[in-house]
Motif scaffolding. Structure first.
Motif, PDB file in Angstrom:
ATOM      1  N   ASP A  89       3.197 -10.346   2.781  1.00 16.17           N
ATOM      2  CA  ASP A  89       4.035  -9.479   1.950  1.00 16.17           C
ATOM      3  C   ASP A  89       3.185  -8.563   1.050  1.00 16.17           C
ATOM      4  N   ARG A  90       3.806  -7.982   0.048  1.00 14.73           N
ATOM      5  CA  ARG A  90       3.183  -7.124  -0.972  1.00 14.73           C
ATOM      6  C   ARG A  90       2.643  -5.816  -0.393  1.00 14.73           C
ATOM      7  N   ASP A  91       3.134  -5.367   0.775  1.00 18.64           N
ATOM      8  CA  ASP A  91       2.563  -4.176   1.410  1.00 18.64           C
ATOM      9  C   ASP A  91       2.706  -2.938   0.525  1.00 18.64           C
ATOM     10  N   ASP A  92       3.905  -2.735  -0.060  1.00 18.78           N
ATOM     11  CA  ASP A  92       4.118  -1.547  -0.895  1.00 18.78           C
ATOM     12  C   ASP A  92       3.226  -1.574  -2.122  1.00 18.78           C
ATOM     13  N   ARG A  94       0.393  -3.150  -2.469  1.00 15.58           N
ATOM     14  CA  ARG A  94      -1.005  -2.946  -2.068  1.00 15.58           C
ATOM     15  C   ARG A  94      -1.315  -1.462  -1.947  1.00 15.58           C
ATOM     16  N   GLY A  95      -0.369  -0.692  -1.432  1.00 17.20           N
ATOM     17  CA  GLY A  95      -0.596   0.753  -1.322  1.00 17.20           C
ATOM     18  C   GLY A  95      -0.768   1.403  -2.675  1.00 17.20           C
ATOM     19  N   ASP A 123      -9.123  -4.408   1.273  1.00 20.29           N
ATOM     20  CA  ASP A 123      -8.519  -3.252   1.949  1.00 20.29           C
ATOM     21  C   ASP A 123      -9.324  -1.975   1.746  1.00 20.29           C
TER      22      ASP A 123
END
Length: 706
Positions: A89-92, A94-95, A123
């Motif tokens: 999760d946490r993709d948004d 992380r961006g 990343d």
């Protein structure tokens, strides 16, 4: 960040370019300055003032120069703490957190703050070539006070920047100067408030600073440069994936019960991991998810649920494994090698690893903070002090064996019998790897009255200073060693450690403090101690101190007195060292021919390759002073070969400086420029004030060809 620091560093980059050395970022800085200022002043101070005034009037110009300065790429490092191998999760988020700037992440214990920011570091690693640093601020607190200078020094060292002082103002200045040259990632974990962040997180527009906090106060809201990221639970998909990763097939077989269980966890990562650990022990049993859900139902909040999960996980351990958990949690070292864990426990920690209670990273074992805190509140059948005793013995035995493997030298600590080096890792590499752990165990060893082991560790670490440096770490260990020697009433050992402190402080150019340490060593030895080697060694360090203070006649006198003692007592190895040191002082005093005569004897008496390399470096200096450049070049080449074979990495700057001197005298201006430029670049990148010294040397050279 102070614009004054940026203006000062920008002026340095331009002046280096005038000397023919293009330091990192200099091209972009020069173009920005020419566009804004036109013709540039030739005087460094006038140039600095012009840049300062222009930036104060034009913020866009200041931002452009700041961005151009952040160009150092030679210090790229890897984080010592890695994110979980599997991340959910946490993709948004992380961006958002991947963009340059300073970002604040807030959340409860167990929300996954640290895992998230470390994943972001991973990343973006390729986008920030200046390196990455991670600091858990809680590890640098005394009560509520943060030891800011230690944090700053830790950040610099992780970014590959050497720090040669412990004076807070000097560390703070270097912190600002060095970091202005980099595009880096900095993680400040567990910040407590704005006051400490103002000293640690400057507005570095080209870098990425990630700050975590457990409590988002009003002042942190106001301080944040962008809206803070507040972490709560994972999304539904991510939570299911994490539970499935912990116990494959469980969530899919009982989706409704899994949803209830995840809701109990508030979908917080650490709570899910602990619930998953309970579930894993029921793997394959019908209704396992529902059973764990019912077992944990009634938990008041995720914190209570985590505690209940841990209680049940620990209750399922064997009694021996439970004691192992408590034993590891109560040790002063947070990260241990597998060998150290095995020695401390008497066996491997496989049951703890299988239960998910310890993390294995890069061949080392650590306990997550929440598990460590929980385990410290438990009662053990075995006294945890026994675990510490075995851990201390492991470090003592291996450190002493590593030291003894290095051959003959002056040792005044009690040497245990029957210790030999049998590891595949080289002794000096093992000492370097484990030195932080040794430094962590020594204070507790003192509180437990283990004074003999402390002085043994201090003595065994001496070669690390010779071969690899680590001055301040060793200085801190030695302070405990002095107390231990005093408790033992051993004047000779205490004198030796004071003398080693003087050596460290001399190399750090803290000469007044070095003189105090030497005076104390002298006092201890003057009380009727019959130890010629120690008397000679202390005189040797006094000669080094005099050399560093540029009192060359005093240095010559000290080394001649050493040689009298060496001759009286037939101290062959010491005589070889002291002839070389005397020769070096004679060169500095302007008597190179006499130095070469002394060196002839030094070569006869020197048997180890590191000191042979040093002898030949002094010979090269003598030949340079006599303008015998072919002989100087030959000695230098031989010295480099020997130093490389000895694994001695501390002399690169000295080699480059001598090679530049030879090149310049031979008329090889570009060879001299290349070598002095390399030294200047290193000092510029690290914010070291010695940059100015080499800028002055470069200014002696004619301008480079256009």
């Amino acid at each position: 960040m102070s614009w004054e620091i940026v203006a000062q560093e920008a002026a340095k980059s331009v002046m280096a370019g005038a000397g023919g050395v293009i330091v990192s970022g200099a091209g972009g800085v020069m173009r920005a300055l020419l566009r804004r200022l036109g013709a540039l002043p030739e005087d460094p101070e006038a140039l600095r003032r012009a840049i300062l005034r222009a930036g104060e009037r034009d913020p866009r110009f200041a931002a452009e120069v700041t961005a151009e300065l952040a160009a150092v790429t030679g210090a790229s490092t890897q984080l010592s703490v890695l994110p979980p191998a599997t991340f959910f999760d946490r993709d948004d988020v992380r961006g958002v957190l991947s963009r340059p700037g300073t970002h604040l992440v807030a959340g409860l214990h167990g929300a996954g703050k640290t895992a998230l920011v470390l994943k972001v570091c991973q990343d973006v690693a390729d986008e920030f070539p200046g390196g990455a640093a991670y600091v858990d601020l809680d590890e640098f607190r005394t009560g509520e006070a943060l030891r800011v200078a230690e944090v700053q020094a830790a950040v610099l060292r992780q970014l590959g920047v050497p720090v040669d002082t412990d004076v807070a103002a000097e560390v703070a200045g270097q912190y600002l100067r060095a970091l202005v040259h980099r595009r880096f990632v900095l993680v400040l974990d567990n910040a407590a408030g704005v006051a400490e962040l103002r000293l640690l997180a400057q507005p570095w527009p080209s870098s990425l600073v990630l700050v975590t906090t457990r409590r988002l106060t009003d002042d942190l809201w106001s301080w944040a440069q962008s809206p803070p990221v507040q972490l709560h639970g994972l999304d539904e998909r991510g939570a299911y994936e994490m539970l499935e990763d912990r116990c494959t097939g469980a969530a899919a077989s009982e989706p409704a019960a899994a949803g209830d269980l995840l809701a109990l966890c508030d979908r917080l990562p650490f709570a899910i991991l602990q619930a998953g650990a309970l579930l894993a022990r029921r793997r394959g049993a019908p209704g396992a998810v529902a059973a764990v859900r019912d077992e944990l139902a009634g938990s008041g909040d995720p914190g209570e649920l985590i505690s209940r999960c841990l209680s049940r996980t620990v209750a399922a351990l064997t009694g021996a494994a439970r004691d192992d958990l408590i034993g590891l949690a109560t040790q002063p070292v947070e990260e241990l090698s597998h060998d150290a864990v095995t020695a401390a426990l008497g066996h491997r920690a496989d049951e703890l690893i299988d239960a998910g209670l310890v993390v294995t990273d890069g061949g080392r074992i650590r306990l997550p903070r929440l598990i460590r805190t929980f385990a410290r509140g438990l009662d053990a059948a075995e006294d945890p002090d026994a675990v510490f005793g075995r851990l201390l013995a492991f470090y003592r035995d291996n450190a002493v064996a590593a030291d003894l493997a290095g051959g003959e030298r002056l040792r005044r600590y009690p040497i245990p019998p029957r210790l030999t080096w049998s590891r595949t890792q080289t002794p000096i590499d093992w000492l370097e790897t484990e030195a932080p752990a040794i430094a962590a165990v020594v204070p507790r060893a003192h509180h437990h009255g283990r004074y003999v082991e402390i002085v043994q560790l201090c003595g065994a670490l001496e070669p690390l200073l010779t071969h690899r440096g680590h001055h301040w770490l060793l200085h801190g260990v030695n302070e405990w060693g002095i107390r231990a020697a005093q408790a033992l009433g051993d004047r000779v050992v205490e004198a030796r450690i004071h003398a080693m402190q003087a050596r460290i402080l001399t190399q750090l150019h803290q000469l007044d403090r070095a003189a105090v340490a030497l005076a104390e060593a002298d006092r201890l030895l003057d009380g009727g101690v019959d130890d010629a080697l120690m008397q000679s060694s202390v005189l040797e360090f006094r000669g080094s101190l005099a050399t560093a203070a540029k009192d060359y006649p005093a240095a010559v006198d000290a080394y001649r007195r050493c040689l009298v003692i060496d001759e009286q007592h037939q101290l062959v190895r010491a005589a070889g060292l002291h002839h070389r040191m005397l020769a070096n002082a004679l060169v500095l005093l302007g008597r190179p021919q006499e130095a070469l005569e002394v060196l002839a004897r030094a070569k006869e008496l020197t048997t180890d390759i590191r000191n042979d390399a040093r002898v030949r470096m002094v010979a090269a200096r003598s030949f340079v002073a006599l303008n015998n450049l072919p002989a100087a070049a030959a000695e230098l080449a031989h010295a480099r070969q020997l130093a490389t074979a000895a694994g001695a990495r501390r002399y690169e700057v000295e080699f480059a400086d001598l090679e530049a001197e030879v090149a310049w005298r031979r008329g090889d201006v570009e060879g001299a420029r290349t070598r002095w430029g390399w030294i200047a670049q290193g000092y510029y990148d690290s914010g070291d004030r010695r940059f100015d010294e080499y800028l002055a040397k470069l200014s002696l050279l004619p301008p480079p060809p256009r």
